[in-house]
Design a protein around this motif. Structure first.
Motif, PDB file in Angstrom:
ATOM      1  N   LYS A  61       3.830   9.175   1.618  1.00 40.70           N
ATOM      2  CA  LYS A  61       2.542   8.885   1.202  1.00 40.70           C
ATOM      3  C   LYS A  61       3.100   7.030   1.741  1.00 40.70           C
ATOM      4  CE  LYS A  61       0.210  11.119  -1.526  1.00 40.70           C
ATOM      5  NZ  LYS A  61      -1.022  11.210  -2.862  1.00 40.70           N
ATOM      6  N   CYS A  62       3.760   6.959   2.889  1.00 37.15           N
ATOM      7  CA  CYS A  62       3.904   5.433   3.591  1.00 37.15           C
ATOM      8  C   CYS A  62       3.295   4.918   4.405  1.00 37.15           C
ATOM      9  CB  CYS A  62       5.522   5.492   4.346  1.00 37.15           C
ATOM     10  SG  CYS A  62       5.956   4.082   4.956  1.00 37.15           S
ATOM     11  N   GLU A  85       9.859   8.684   2.824  1.00 38.70           N
ATOM     12  CA  GLU A  85       9.365   8.221   1.714  1.00 38.70           C
ATOM     13  C   GLU A  85       8.238   8.730   2.078  1.00 38.70           C
ATOM     14  OE1 GLU A  85      12.015   4.661   1.694  1.00 38.70           O
ATOM     15  OE2 GLU A  85      10.554   5.845   2.472  1.00 38.70           O
ATOM     16  N   ASN A  96       1.007  -1.386   0.047  1.00 39.34           N
ATOM     17  CA  ASN A  96      -0.262  -0.063   0.209  1.00 39.34           C
ATOM     18  C   ASN A  96       0.864   1.374  -0.179  1.00 39.34           C
ATOM     19  OD1 ASN A  96      -2.573  -1.550   0.100  1.00 39.34           O
ATOM     20  ND2 ASN A  96      -2.344  -1.574   2.566  1.00 39.34           N
ATOM     21  N   CYS A  97       2.111   1.048   0.104  1.00 33.16           N
ATOM     22  CA  CYS A  97       2.996   2.213   0.544  1.00 33.16           C
ATOM     23  C   CYS A  97       3.100   2.915  -1.359  1.00 33.16           C
ATOM     24  CB  CYS A  97       4.295   2.229   0.213  1.00 33.16           C
ATOM     25  SG  CYS A  97       4.472   1.623   2.589  1.00 33.16           S
ATOM     26  N   LYS A  98       3.137   3.969  -1.386  1.00 33.14           N
ATOM     27  CA  LYS A  98       2.865   5.164  -3.451  1.00 33.14           C
ATOM     28  C   LYS A  98       4.799   4.426  -3.610  1.00 33.14           C
ATOM     29  CE  LYS A  98       3.402   9.192  -5.186  1.00 33.14           C
ATOM     30  NZ  LYS A  98       3.161  11.109  -5.294  1.00 33.14           N
ATOM     31  N   PHE A  99       6.020   4.312  -3.308  1.00 29.49           N
ATOM     32  CA  PHE A  99       6.787   3.676  -3.785  1.00 29.49           C
ATOM     33  C   PHE A  99       7.189   1.936  -3.558  1.00 29.49           C
ATOM     34  CE2 PHE A  99       7.243   8.211  -3.399  1.00 29.49           C
ATOM     35  CZ  PHE A  99       7.491   8.769  -4.583  1.00 29.49           C
ATOM     36  N   CYS A 136       9.899   0.554  -0.908  1.00 30.15           N
ATOM     37  CA  CYS A 136       9.474   1.612  -0.002  1.00 30.15           C
ATOM     38  C   CYS A 136      10.935   0.843   1.564  1.00 30.15           C
ATOM     39  CB  CYS A 136       8.659   1.722   0.527  1.00 30.15           C
ATOM     40  SG  CYS A 136       8.222   3.197   2.069  1.00 30.15           S
TER      41      CYS A 136
END
Length: 294
Positions: A260-261, A258, A247-250, A253
């Motif tokens: 939106k972690c 970072e 579900n992390c943006k990157f 991650c």
């Protein structure tokens, strides 16, 4: 060639179980030349030139996994023995052990000893930790001195499994083994009042038949290293973080700075315990600071 399992290693000899008895063996020189070493738990091929003589290990079969400290292979589960008093419960040390077992795909079980030594106010704090670890999916056993039902409680956990027994010195590993197998009469350590830790009392690694399974007693040690874990892998060794990583943006991650972690968001809401995330930060910094190996 015959097939067997190394059940004990001592003074340069390997004791291979052939299904009926232990055969004393030496390893071939080629292992040393290759930088390989047979480990307790290994399934091996060996030869026996003359009946009753020492055998020679010729080949190590492919391993399911292996630990460095303690040196043992093909482990199904690790029973992490931690006392709640003398020495006091140490959550960061427990998390260290859990992370390393997770990295080797060894199923961890937490066994808390000396529960009878806790005062009422200490019990409440410990219960909070127990609930946390159980919510992460870990089995937590609470044990007491002279507990009559202990063997009965451990039997379904040990049955059909190869288990490693590990933990700090002085936490009661040998006492636990003596309860399971009274005939061993293993020497138990005395807690140093000045240092708050026990003396190392176990000198070699050995697989022992108990409760229809195999259990390894291991030399006392105070920590596991992260030498084989990369920083990108660490998050997967925390089950509650691994569940959220997608579900992390990157992708990839590290759950540090970072945006939106999902893991950091869960820490902020309390869904991931703050002390677990703090331990994660400490461990990943230790890995980042690790000197490169050449």
């Amino acid at each position: 060639m015959a097939l067997g399992q190394i059940r004990k290693a001592l003074s340069g000899y390997y004791y291979v179980y052939d299904g009926q008895e232990l055969i004393q063996c030496r390893g071939r020189g080629v292992f040393r030349n290759r930088g390989e070493s047979p480990l307790v738990g290994d399934i091996v091929e060996y030869t026996l030139e003359i009946e009753g003589s020492d055998g020679t290990i010729q080949k190590i079969m492919e391993r399911q996994n292996e630990l460095v400290r303690p040196p043992i292979a093909n482990i199904d589960q690790g029973i992490l023995v931690f006392s709640v008093k003398e020495p006091d419960f140490n959550s960061i040390l427990l998390d260290r052990f859990l992370v390393v077992l997770e990295s080797f795909h060894v199923h961890p079980i937490i066994c808390l000893t000396k529960m009878d030594l806790l005062a009422a106010n200490e019990q409440e704090e410990l219960n909070s930790y127990i609930q946390d670890y159980e919510s992460m999916g870990y089995t937590v056993l609470q044990t007491y001195k002279d507990e009559e039902e202990l063997v009965e409680r451990l039997q379904p956990i040990l049955k059909g499994k190869t288990s490693v027994l590990a933990g700090q010195s002085g936490v009661g590993k040998s006492t636990l083994l003596n309860t399971l197998i009274p005939s061993l009469n293993l020497k138990t350590g005395i807690i140093s009042q000045s240092l708050g830790r026990g003396k190392h009392t176990t000198r070699h690694v050995e697989l022992i038949e108990v409760c229809d399974g195999l259990l390894a007693d291991t030399p006392g040690f105070s920590s596991f290293d992260f030498d084989t874990i990369d920083k990108e892998e660490l998050g997967s060794c925390f089950p509650e973080m691994a569940q959220l990583a997608d579900n992390c943006k990157f992708r990839g991650c590290l759950h540090l700075k970072e945006p939106k972690c999902a893991v950091k968001e869960a820490v902020a809401t309390g869904d991931i315990r703050a002390y677990r995330y703090k331990h994660y930060e400490q461990f990943i910094q230790e890995i980042i600071d690790r000197k490169p190996r050449y």
